[in-house]
Design an enzyme around this catalytic site. Structure first.
Site, short mmCIF file in Angstrom:
data_model
loop_
_atom_site.label_atom_id
_atom_site.label_comp_id
_atom_site.label_asym_id
_atom_site.label_seq_id
_atom_site.Cartn_x
_atom_site.Cartn_y
_atom_site.Cartn_z
N ASN A 1 0.81 -1.21 0.00
CA ASN A 1 0.00 0.00 0.00
C ASN A 1 0.84 1.26 0.00
O ASN A 1 0.60 2.19 -0.77
CB ASN A 1 -0.88 0.02 1.25
CG ASN A 1 -2.29 0.40 0.91
OD1 ASN A 1 -2.54 1.02 -0.11
ND2 ASN A 1 -3.20 0.02 1.76
N THR B 1 -4.62 4.35 11.48
CA THR B 1 -5.06 3.48 10.39
C THR B 1 -4.47 3.99 9.08
O THR B 1 -3.99 5.12 8.99
CB THR B 1 -6.60 3.46 10.24
OG1 THR B 1 -7.04 4.76 9.84
CG2 THR B 1 -7.29 3.05 11.52
N GLU B 2 -4.55 3.11 8.07
CA GLU B 2 -4.05 3.48 6.75
C GLU B 2 -4.79 4.67 6.17
O GLU B 2 -4.23 5.44 5.39
CB GLU B 2 -4.22 2.31 5.78
CG GLU B 2 -3.16 1.28 5.90
CD GLU B 2 -3.62 -0.01 5.25
OE1 GLU B 2 -3.36 -0.17 4.05
OE2 GLU B 2 -4.25 -0.84 5.93
N GLY B 3 -6.06 4.81 6.50
CA GLY B 3 -6.83 5.95 6.02
C GLY B 3 -6.29 7.26 6.54
O GLY B 3 -6.63 8.33 6.03
#
Lengths: 255, 331, 331, 255
Positions: free
Chosen positions: B105, D51-53
């Protein structure tokens, strides 16, 4: 110089003419901030204004900006993503005009804003500010517009410290290093206007009212080329002066 | 790009700005997936698109691949998470119709950041030591840090020709407004494009409104090609402040994705059979009821409470103010 | 770092978190310069600091260098712009007391971005072909792009031990709030620190207020070491929405910076002679009048007008909702 | 399995115990999002949630998050700077616990979330989602906590595709590649809890109530090491269950 306008006013209006409507202009600190505001309310309503502080705007700022991250550049701006966004666009090759200042310039349009003397012998070196964003802008802007004071110590054969690339050692130098920008296009000094010839050397194309080719050459330490069609700069019109003075009503920049 | 009104229909936007063979940044993450644009690209039968993206979770790419629009994908994660599989992508990879280039990612996001920054590559901590690096030497390699000699992975910059995103709001000029995050990957994928961005948005507003708070602008207008007013444009994905994820619809869609013989029925009914996104939403209401959409309504009441003013200072105040001095300076 | 109230005095913050020999990120750009912190570091006679910064314009670094606190500077641009010179920096460089490592503005910012990203270096377009690269091989070099072989400049990551910044607002936990820009270099210089950030702010507010609009948080609380309530903490630099640049004071200070024999008078009166920043401001009022500060008041009335809600969706609505289906799936 | 709690509830509560108060926890999609919320309202009120967000928060989210950029993670958050900020902190080595899922794991804790079969022979390869952030998290997190379903096809001698680094080929492998994170610390499966021995191999330390060492071994394709003091996992208390069910009152995650 005619009594009805100041040198700064002449310089601002002349610089503004270098900006075409719809262009992305990355403006450095000082007079460039006045020039872009003037351009946006006159002939370049579609100009896109970038600064190092990260302002991106479609309209002239509501107030006079002193610095490149002045709040006036952000109030009613379109995007304020930060230096990250404006410098990134510059590095992607999306800036049409890199508009900078400098302290010393050479015949290839290389600019020094770091200091005079020999850097490697510190006791001989007088520091100025350093590069700031000028190096980045001049490396990657499609063309460079520079505004500079002129005297024989400032227009020199070779800059003491090459801070900001012009054409370096002449034709092909920029390409060899992979620079994405096209290099200097125009220099507006306190005495006249310059472009670059096919050898990438500075060439006087206009002298200001009250100046002459001889006076300009006397204030330049390298053997200055002069365009065959060199002419006197058209002074600002009354209308232009009214608009300009409305941008800086107290003469903060214009004197 | 001039300051102009960029509003147009979904059909016009896709027809005008997406060419066969384009590299397309596919917006959103596990939210704000550009589903209306996905459907329109399928309707217009675009071919040979190369997709760049970090992660996407509602099967939008699965549909795009199933429709034969995509020949290459560079990304980190794609499936319909609500059926736990990327069925069409799986089939297209197996048949050789789809080439896939995987990164982590943040490997993918770093590649987008490098594209955004206008630099050719960027180091990233992950990917090293794994099969990601083994099988995607196109996008990543391990080099020696030029300063220390230590090993480090670098990823190649990714730049799309065009980006497709869904946003909460956009103004008529193309300033894209988001809130509820300062950005996930859309800020890089969009600004890093070579040609620009197609935006669908829940609301199209006047520039004056956006300019009252430009800190919320994610994509500046000069990167925007087309502004499409498209309520529910991310459905079945969520849109912050407007609607939640439609899990039941993802699952329904996923049952079709699973079976290549069933999938044409879904495509015919929900994509080819709908003239535009409004027709798709009407079909939804007709088939699953208004209560289906009503279930997606958010829990509201989380409004900004800080008093903010973008005021500036007028240097005109200095006129006539004498220099400050004292006896030491005078001396 | 625990969720704790980090409020303390300027004196405590500098004494507790800045050590001799530290690498310090010096905040601000041509605005939000951490002047109160600059003065306190001088008062506490910190030594051998290494400064990293992009650009700074009101002579704060000039004072810090003049006071003998700094042995190395890595940056792009530093002077007191309002007297058009960096007098003390110039003298210290000439005497050999100060080592200077120059990069371009985005070279310096890229080095801060690399530090922030936790990567060892990053490419940058500028610097190549100039004396910057010739004289600063410590921070920059030209390498061959590992993917294409083309030449590209890379800069080494810069990470400070501690960052000093001035902000508009901060909450008691250390969430730093800014508006009027999404960031210039402070976001990278602060988050990239090894130990954390000392923040002075115009206002200290409750976390609940910041959490009502977290998109405005520039530095998250877990990076913050000390929260110092310090009105006018950037003076004579500007603070967005609070006050403009004090040009007359910059010029006044610059006259002292120019002359090494005069400068101790300024230091004694305005720095050593002031117990804290409140005393400095009181001295200002006493010497130059309240009207001096009043001239710095901003032109206000530029308030956000968009209706924003951070609402979320509750997946609990799906309880008891049957799977969506139709005749194709059933079949 | 006792009737008064579900397997998911046992797994969530057991995972939460791996988080110490004050730690920075980077949570991936799925059950990890429930675990961190539970930890924050029980023994880890000072936990810092990433978080990735791009959410960074000091308090438990007001609602149940389905995805890593779910609005519930941002409402009343402390900072929402974006993936840029959370992944950057991860790469700087500031994340204590990288909390991930996966589809297949080997004895060195290497995880596959990309697919099964031979990637280089596409017609044999069944794609899953891909890495997502798991690779980044497991490379740079100080320690890795993984939650996984267990059966003999999922606990394998060698993963079909090494997506996410565990200890790679064993001791020293990570260090040789300059990975800044410490590697897997704990795996919680649907059957028990694992740690890693001095050879960096997975070792069963707990089996869930209703399971046994034999049953667990029967669901693992490699020769599973078993800790000498292996024991049954302590089931969740009534109080813990009340709190947990309050986080997910409709059983969206917990069933």
């Amino acid at each position: 110089m005619s009594a009805n306008y100041k040198l700064t006013e002449l310089m601002v209006v002349r610089c503004a003419k270098e900006i075409a409507d719809g262009e992305v202009v990355f403006a450095g600190v000082g007079l460039p901030l006045v020039v872009v505001g003037f351009a946006m309310v006159t002939h370049a309503p579609n100009m896109i204004l970038f600064t190092e502080g990260g302002s991106i705007r479609a309209t002239a700022p509501p107030g006079l900006a002193i610095t490149v991250d002045d709040p006036a550049l952000f109030a009613n701006g379109d995007a304020t993503f930060g230096m990250l966004a404006t410098m990134a666009a510059l590095q992607r090759g999306e800036v049409d005009v890199a508009f900078i200042g400098g302290a010393q310039i050479d015949k290839y349009g290389n600019i020094n804003s770091t200091g005079v003397g020999d850097w490697s012998k510190p006791d001989s070196f007088t520091y100025f500010a350093g590069s700031g964003g000028a190096n980045d802008m001049a490396t990657s802007g499609k063309r460079v517009l520079a505004i500079m004071p002129q005297d024989p110590k400032k227009f020199v054969e070779k800059v003491d410290y090459l801070t900001t690339p012009g054409y370096l050692d002449g034709p092909g130098s920029r390409e060899k290093l992979g620079m994405i920008g096209g290099g200097p296009s125009c220099v507006v000094s306190t005495m006249g206007v310059y472009r670059f010839d096919e050898n990438k050397e500075m060439m006087l194309v206009e002298y200001f009212p009250g100046q002459s080719v001889e006076k300009v050459k006397a204030n330049c330490s390298f053997d200055l080329k002069v365009a065959p069609d060199v002419k006197e700069t058209v002074p600002p019109t009354e209308d232009e002066l009214v608009i300009l003075r409305n941008i800086d009503p107290t003469g903060f920049y214009l004197g | 790009m001039a300051v102009s009104d960029k509003r147009m229909t979904l059909k016009e936007a896709v027809s005008k700005f997406i060419n066969d063979g384009d590299t397309v940044y596919y917006g959103g993450f596990q939210i704000h997936v550009p589903m209306a644009l996905t459907h329109e690209i399928i309707r217009q039968k675009k071919k040979n698109l190369h997709i760049i993206n970090a992660s996407t979770d509602v099967g939008g790419l699965d549909l795009l691949v199933a429709a034969g629009c995509v020949s290459e994908m560079h990304l980190a994660w794609a499936m319909n998470w609500y059926v736990k599989a990327p069925y069409a992508i799986r089939r297209a990879f197996q048949s050789g119709e789809l080439q896939r280039f995987d990164l982590s990612n943040f490997g993918a996001t770093s590649a987008l950041i490098a594209g955004f920054l206008g630099i050719p590559f960027i180091p990233v901590r992950g990917n090293i030591g794994t099969d990601i690096l083994k099988y995607n030497q196109h996008d990543a390699k391990v080099i020696d840090d030029p300063f220390t000699g230590a090993k480090i992975t670098v990823v190649r910059a990714w730049r799309a020709d065009v980006a497709i995103i869904h946003a909460q709001r956009v103004d008529t000029l193309g300033n894209v407004v988001t809130w509820g995050t300062r950005g996930v990957t859309d800020e890089f994928g969009t600004m890093g494009t070579k040609r620009g961005v197609i935006v669908t948005a829940e609301e199209v507003v006047e520039p004056e409104l956006v300019r009252s708070d430009p800190d919320r602008t994610l994509v500046p207008y000069f990167k925007t090609l087309a502004v499409v007013h498209c309520p529910w444009g991310a459905h079945p994905s969520a849109c912050r402040g407007y609607y939640g994820l439609d899990i039941r619809f993802c699952q329904y869609q996923g049952k079709y994705e699973r079976n290549k013989d069933l999938l044409p029925h879904f495509m015919n009914e929900w994509i080819y059979g709908c003239e535009d996104h409004a027709a798709y939403i009407n079909k939804y209401i007709q088939k699953f009821g208004q209560e289906g959409l009503d279930r997606l309504k958010p829990v509201l009441g989380f409004k900004p409470k800080m008093d903010i003013d973008y005021g500036y200072h007028d240097p005109g105040v200095w006129k006539g103010v004498p220099q400050y001095t004292d006896e030491h300076i005078k001396a």
